[in-house]
Design a protein around this motif. Structure first.
Motif, PDB file in Angstrom:
ATOM      1  N   VAL A 128      17.175  -0.043  -3.688  1.00 28.79           N
ATOM      2  CA  VAL A 128      17.068   0.848  -4.850  1.00 28.79           C
ATOM      3  C   VAL A 128      15.647   0.863  -5.411  1.00 28.79           C
ATOM      4  CG1 VAL A 128      17.887   1.213  -7.214  1.00 28.79           C
ATOM      5  CG2 VAL A 128      19.509   0.631  -5.418  1.00 28.79           C
ATOM      6  N   LEU A 129      14.969  -0.278  -5.406  1.00 25.56           N
ATOM      7  CA  LEU A 129      13.623  -0.374  -5.982  1.00 25.56           C
ATOM      8  C   LEU A 129      12.534   0.041  -4.999  1.00 25.56           C
ATOM      9  CD1 LEU A 129      13.957  -3.779  -7.884  1.00 25.56           C
ATOM     10  CD2 LEU A 129      14.132  -1.477  -8.828  1.00 25.56           C
ATOM     11  N   ASN A 130      12.916   0.619  -3.871  1.00 23.55           N
ATOM     12  CA  ASN A 130      11.961   1.077  -2.851  1.00 23.55           C
ATOM     13  C   ASN A 130      11.084  -0.058  -2.328  1.00 23.55           C
ATOM     14  OD1 ASN A 130      12.685   3.873  -2.882  1.00 23.55           O
ATOM     15  ND2 ASN A 130      11.608   4.074  -4.841  1.00 23.55           N
ATOM     16  N   LEU A 131      11.705  -1.228  -2.159  1.00 22.57           N
ATOM     17  CA  LEU A 131      11.034  -2.397  -1.585  1.00 22.57           C
ATOM     18  C   LEU A 131      11.646  -2.736  -0.226  1.00 22.57           C
ATOM     19  CD1 LEU A 131      10.868  -4.576  -4.817  1.00 22.57           C
ATOM     20  CD2 LEU A 131       8.946  -3.410  -3.728  1.00 22.57           C
ATOM     21  N   HIS A 132      11.996  -1.692   0.529  1.00 27.73           N
ATOM     22  CA  HIS A 132      12.685  -1.938   1.801  1.00 27.73           C
ATOM     23  C   HIS A 132      11.776  -2.607   2.826  1.00 27.73           C
ATOM     24  CE1 HIS A 132      10.995   2.209   1.892  1.00 27.73           C
ATOM     25  NE2 HIS A 132      10.636   1.869   3.123  1.00 27.73           N
ATOM     26  N   GLU A 165       0.837  -1.200   0.000  1.00 28.72           N
ATOM     27  CA  GLU A 165       0.000   0.000   0.000  1.00 28.72           C
ATOM     28  C   GLU A 165       0.872   1.250   0.000  1.00 28.72           C
ATOM     29  OE1 GLU A 165      -2.664  -0.100   3.249  1.00 28.72           O
ATOM     30  OE2 GLU A 165      -4.128  -1.381   2.245  1.00 28.72           O
ATOM     31  N   GLY A 166       0.491   2.197  -0.830  1.00 29.80           N
ATOM     32  CA  GLY A 166       1.218   3.457  -0.907  1.00 29.80           C
ATOM     33  C   GLY A 166       2.526   3.382  -1.650  1.00 29.80           C
ATOM     34  N   TYR A 167       2.727   2.321  -2.441  1.00 25.40           N
ATOM     35  CA  TYR A 167       3.964   2.226  -3.237  1.00 25.40           C
ATOM     36  C   TYR A 167       3.966   3.320  -4.305  1.00 25.40           C
ATOM     37  CZ  TYR A 167       7.723   0.281  -6.049  1.00 25.40           C
ATOM     38  OH  TYR A 167       8.896   0.112  -6.733  1.00 25.40           O
ATOM     39  N   PRO A 168       5.124   3.959  -4.593  1.00 26.77           N
ATOM     40  CA  PRO A 168       6.486   3.658  -4.123  1.00 26.77           C
ATOM     41  C   PRO A 168       6.763   4.217  -2.723  1.00 26.77           C
ATOM     42  CG  PRO A 168       6.522   5.488  -5.667  1.00 26.77           C
ATOM     43  CD  PRO A 168       5.096   5.009  -5.623  1.00 26.77           C
ATOM     44  N   HIS A 169       7.449   3.413  -1.919  1.00 27.00           N
ATOM     45  CA  HIS A 169       7.805   3.804  -0.560  1.00 27.00           C
ATOM     46  C   HIS A 169       9.141   4.545  -0.590  1.00 27.00           C
ATOM     47  CE1 HIS A 169       5.413  -0.106   0.144  1.00 27.00           C
ATOM     48  NE2 HIS A 169       4.590   0.921   0.217  1.00 27.00           N
ATOM     49  N   ILE A 170       9.070   5.803  -0.971  1.00 28.36           N
ATOM     50  CA  ILE A 170      10.294   6.592  -1.148  1.00 28.36           C
ATOM     51  C   ILE A 170      10.897   6.949   0.199  1.00 28.36           C
ATOM     52  CG2 ILE A 170      11.228   8.716  -2.147  1.00 28.36           C
ATOM     53  CD1 ILE A 170       8.923   8.682  -4.127  1.00 28.36           C
ATOM     54  N   HIS A 171      10.074   7.323   1.142  1.00 23.60           N
ATOM     55  CA  HIS A 171      10.574   7.808   2.425  1.00 23.60           C
ATOM     56  C   HIS A 171      10.807   6.643   3.385  1.00 23.60           C
ATOM     57  CE1 HIS A 171       8.220  11.340   0.830  1.00 23.60           C
ATOM     58  NE2 HIS A 171       9.433  11.842   0.976  1.00 23.60           N
ATOM     59  N   MET A 172      11.916   6.721   4.061  1.00 19.56           N
ATOM     60  CA  MET A 172      12.316   5.706   5.046  1.00 19.56           C
ATOM     61  C   MET A 172      12.599   6.379   6.380  1.00 19.56           C
ATOM     62  SD  MET A 172      14.952   3.334   2.825  1.00 19.56           S
ATOM     63  CE  MET A 172      15.750   4.743   2.041  1.00 19.56           C
TER      64      MET A 172
END
Length: 409
Positions: free
Chosen positions: A213-217, A155-162
């Protein structure tokens, strides 16, 4: 009085010199970077190596009357390479400290062979790293609530912020696995073990960097934490096995949890790429926005995970078969050692008696149990019986004379 011969130090910048003093050389480079914080000219460059970059401040909406609270998040960028390089140096220094002050002292007590020595060092280093990463990953999962809400993975992908802990966790992970490449040279790893270690080091770098890199953290964290638990159990069991070969119960528990973890990894991956990301509204490919939610990327990521799990299962099955063969060979050798000897020949069975009396060593005949006494004891008993018979004859003769005497009266 003789003088002790001092060991000649290797020439400067030779292979032996670099291997023996690599921790000191790396610590000098790290100290130079830290000293750069003391001067204004170099402080901007030194901070790029030490601190986490790409800070983004967002306001957290609470109530309408209160002011929104600022929350710090982080993105990724090319400056992270400098941060990874600095913590790579820190990982090399910590690796040398654990090796010198913990593992080498244990090795001197155990007196292991060269093969077991290298494997013990490898398991000791990896067990320490897996334990630290597992505890750190569990704390992040509990704080971010990734486990309680599975839909949070897509949900909310891309997860840019960490969050800070998430980004720092990934930087430390990438730095550690990159540091493992020069450690193959610093630790003088045998040529036979280099390909095996290169395989899993490159796989870790590929998967962790890809998730970063793919924002799949989020997905990467959920898959890494149980995997690190299984690897921690395996290397801890191997350490106990090297200290005492009878301690093998940990491998049984590891084998059971290993299969469960592989199935869990495949299930979560298929659920995320096959159902979650494919049904989100934000579909498309954009480097500026960090969006990689297209069919090609999803299928590539899913196939990479599936192939890695299949390769790990193949190695696991080969390991179990090898272990089963070794145990069967050990049991067969024990049975041969315990099995009775071949049956004696007729000559041996006939020659088992002396003067009609069976020898006490012959356990095949039940008659041997009757004559447990030696020949000397048998001879003594025969003499006693003869004396008793002689006395009884004399007593009978005396009785006959007394009776005849009485009858004469």
């Amino acid at each position: 009085m003789g003088f002790r011969k001092k060991n000649k130090s290797p020439p400067v910048l030779s292979h032996e010199f670099v291997i023996q003093n690599h921790a000191d050389m790396v610590s000098c480079v790290a100290m130079i970077i830290l000293l750069g914080l003391m001067f204004e000219v170099t402080a901007k460059f030194a901070i790029m190596f030490i601190t986490v970059q790409y800070n983004v401040t967002q306001s957290l909406d609470t109530d309408a009357e209160e002011k929104p609270e600022p929350v710090n998040y982080y993105k990724y960028g090319p400056k992270d390479i400098a941060t990874v390089f600095f913590y790579l140096l820190i990982a090399i220094i910590l690796h040398a400290l654990i090796q010198e002050y913990i593992l080498d002292k244990i090795n001197r007590r155990l007196h292991l062979s060269k093969t077991k020595h290298s494997k013990f060092n490898e398991s000791g280093q990896l067990a320490t790293f897996y334990l630290f990463s597992f505890i750190w990953g569990c704390s992040i999962l509990t704080n971010e609530e990734f486990v309680t809400n599975p839909t949070f993975l897509w949900e909310g992908y891309p997860h840019i912020h960490m969050a800070f802990q998430v980004k720092f966790f990934y930087i430390c992970q990438i730095a550690y696995w990159f540091h493992a490449l020069p450690e193959l040279y610093f630790q003088k790893v045998r040529k036979e073990d280099i390909p095996r270690q290169l395989y899993y080091i490159c796989l870790y770098i590929f998967h962790i960097t890809g998730a970063y890199v793919l924002n799949l953290h989020r997905l990467g964290l959920v898959l890494l934490v149980p995997h690190y638990l299984i690897e921690l159990l395996f290397h801890a069991s191997r350490l106990f096995y090297f200290s005492d070969e009878n301690k093998q119960k940990g491998f049984t528990l590891w084998a059971l949890l290993f299969v469960i973890t592989r199935l869990l990894t495949l299930t979560v991956s298929v659920l995320t790429f096959g159902f979650g990301l494919s049904r989100t509204d934000n579909q498309g490919f954009s480097l500026a926005e960090g969006n990689f939610n297209v069919l090609t990327v999803r299928m590539t990521c899913l196939s990479a995970i599936c192939l890695t799990q299949a390769w790990m299962m193949w190695k696991f099955i080969n390991f179990q078969l090898k272990k089963w063969r070794e145990q069967s060979q050990i049991q067969a050798s024990k049975k041969k050692a315990v099995s009775p000897k071949s049956r004696p020949s007729k000559k041996d069975s006939r020659g088992g008696s002396v003067n009609g009396v069976m020898k006490p060593d012959d356990k095949t005949s039940p008659r041997a149990r009757k004559s447990k006494a030696s020949p000397s004891v048998l001879y003594a008993t025969m003499k006693l019986s003869e004396k008793l018979q002689y006395k009884e004859a004399e007593v009978a003769k005396d009785r006959y004379t007394t009776l005849s005497f009485l009858r004469s009266f």
